[in-house]
Design an enzyme around this catalytic site. Structure first.
Site, mmCIF file in Angstrom:
data_model
loop_
_atom_site.group_PDB
_atom_site.id
_atom_site.type_symbol
_atom_site.label_atom_id
_atom_site.label_comp_id
_atom_site.label_asym_id
_atom_site.label_seq_id
_atom_site.Cartn_x
_atom_site.Cartn_y
_atom_site.Cartn_z
ATOM 1 N N ILE A 12 0.872 -1.174 0.000
ATOM 2 C CA ILE A 12 0.000 0.000 0.000
ATOM 3 C C ILE A 12 0.907 1.222 0.000
ATOM 4 O O ILE A 12 1.748 1.368 0.898
ATOM 5 C CB ILE A 12 -0.934 0.019 1.216
ATOM 6 C CG1 ILE A 12 -1.816 -1.235 1.228
ATOM 7 C CG2 ILE A 12 -1.787 1.275 1.222
ATOM 8 C CD1 ILE A 12 -2.646 -1.399 2.478
ATOM 9 N N TYR A 13 0.746 2.062 -0.983
ATOM 10 C CA TYR A 13 1.590 3.246 -1.156
ATOM 11 C C TYR A 13 1.634 4.067 0.134
ATOM 12 O O TYR A 13 0.602 4.439 0.679
ATOM 13 C CB TYR A 13 1.052 4.093 -2.307
ATOM 14 C CG TYR A 13 1.850 5.347 -2.576
ATOM 15 C CD1 TYR A 13 3.029 5.286 -3.302
ATOM 16 C CD2 TYR A 13 1.432 6.574 -2.104
ATOM 17 C CE1 TYR A 13 3.765 6.420 -3.564
ATOM 18 C CE2 TYR A 13 2.165 7.725 -2.355
ATOM 19 C CZ TYR A 13 3.329 7.640 -3.085
ATOM 20 O OH TYR A 13 4.066 8.766 -3.336
ATOM 21 N N GLY A 14 2.827 4.326 0.628
ATOM 22 C CA GLY A 14 3.003 5.143 1.806
ATOM 23 C C GLY A 14 2.756 4.423 3.118
ATOM 24 O O GLY A 14 2.980 4.976 4.182
#
Length: 104
Positions: A46-48
């Site tokens: 999941i991005y970030g």
């Protein structure tokens, strides 16, 4: 002691709800399992959250807790050191807002 359970759906989160979560530890937040939990739980990176940002977004990790601690330290540019932490109310408010946003 009573427990108030608040279900978040990824939409319609109100300021009063965030304040309740922040100020009262007995408020338990649960995800709307019917719609959003499967989408969140079944993802890989999941991005970030489990990856870095921008140029480092291709780098993932299985050490999510340690990664998040280091990411917070990095983004705060030393404001939060290893011995310091955010106030519990601030942390709870930020977490419920971020979780609600990720569920959208």
């Amino acid at each position: 002691m009573w427990v108030w359970v608040m279900v978040i759906y990824g939409a319609n989160l109100r300021v009063l709800q965030v304040a309740a979560v922040a100020r009262r530890p007995e408020v338990q937040v649960v995800l709307d399992a019917a719609n959003t939990k499967p989408r969140i739980m079944n993802r890989g990176d999941i991005y970030g959250v489990t990856t870095g940002f921008k140029a480092t977004s291709q780098c993932g990790t299985q050490q999510g807790v340690e990664f998040q601690l280091e990411l917070i330290r990095f983004l705060n540019a030393g404001v939060i050191g290893k011995a310091n932490s955010l106030h519990a109310q601030t942390t709870r408010a930020a977490m419920v807002v971020r979780t609600n946003m990720l569920m959208q």
